[in-house]
Design an enzyme around this catalytic site. Sequence first.
Site, PDB file in Angstrom:
ATOM      1  N   ASN A   1      87.445 -50.902  62.003  1.00 49.61           N
ATOM      2  CA  ASN A   1      86.938 -52.206  62.405  1.00 49.61           C
ATOM      3  C   ASN A   1      85.865 -51.866  63.443  1.00 49.61           C
ATOM      4  O   ASN A   1      86.189 -51.307  64.494  1.00 49.61           O
ATOM      5  CB  ASN A   1      88.060 -53.043  63.022  1.00 49.61           C
ATOM      6  CG  ASN A   1      87.570 -54.335  63.627  1.00 49.61           C
ATOM      7  OD1 ASN A   1      86.372 -54.590  63.724  1.00 49.61           O
ATOM      8  ND2 ASN A   1      88.502 -55.161  64.056  1.00 49.61           N
TER       9      ASN A   1
ATOM     10  N   ALA B   1      84.435 -53.401  65.661  1.00 53.06           N
ATOM     11  CA  ALA B   1      84.640 -53.989  66.982  1.00 53.06           C
ATOM     12  C   ALA B   1      85.687 -53.235  67.795  1.00 53.06           C
ATOM     13  O   ALA B   1      85.858 -53.499  68.983  1.00 53.06           O
ATOM     14  CB  ALA B   1      85.055 -55.451  66.840  1.00 53.06           C
ATOM     15  N   CYS B   2      86.370 -52.286  67.175  1.00 44.88           N
ATOM     16  CA  CYS B   2      87.476 -51.566  67.816  1.00 44.88           C
ATOM     17  C   CYS B   2      86.964 -50.333  68.559  1.00 44.88           C
ATOM     18  O   CYS B   2      86.323 -49.466  67.966  1.00 44.88           O
ATOM     19  CB  CYS B   2      88.480 -51.170  66.744  1.00 44.88           C
ATOM     20  SG  CYS B   2      89.739 -50.003  67.267  1.00 44.88           S
ATOM     21  N   SER B   3      87.298 -50.215  69.833  1.00 43.44           N
ATOM     22  CA  SER B   3      86.840 -49.069  70.628  1.00 43.44           C
ATOM     23  C   SER B   3      87.469 -47.764  70.143  1.00 43.44           C
ATOM     24  O   SER B   3      86.822 -46.713  70.177  1.00 43.44           O
ATOM     25  CB  SER B   3      87.148 -49.288  72.108  1.00 43.44           C
ATOM     26  OG  SER B   3      88.539 -49.374  72.323  1.00 43.44           O
TER      27      SER B   3
END
Length: 119
Positions: free
Chosen positions: A6, A8-10
Site C-alpha cells: 500500500n 501510503a504505508c511507511s
Amino acid sequence: MEIWINPACSKCRGALTLLDAEGADYTVRRYLEDVPSPEEIREVLDRLGLEPWDITRTQEAAAKELGLKEWPKDAEHRDRWVEALAAHPKLIQRPIITADDGTAVVARTEEAVRDALSR
C-alpha cells in the site's frame, strides 16, 4: 520476487527503499488496486506458513464493522477469513514479499526484508 504494498504505508515504503538499496529484482503489486483472489491469498498463506487471522489488520474500520475479533480462529472458519481478506484487502497485513524460493514473509522490519532477500 513480488511485494504486496500500500503506497501510503511507511513500512511498505521502507521495504521498497531497502530492496532498491540492495539492487533486488522485484515486482510491485498494489494490492488495494490489484486485489488478490481468495486462491492467491490461500497460496500466500501457505507460503508464509500462517493462518488468515495472523495477517489480518484487526484495528481497521472494516474489521471492526465485520466483528472479526469475535470470529473463531479455526480450520472450520478459515475460508470465511480468507473471503473477508479478499473482499476487504485493506485488512491484509503489509508488506508481504513472496520470495524466489517459494516462501514468503511479512516484511514489516528490516530483518524480514533481508530474510526475503537471502532466499
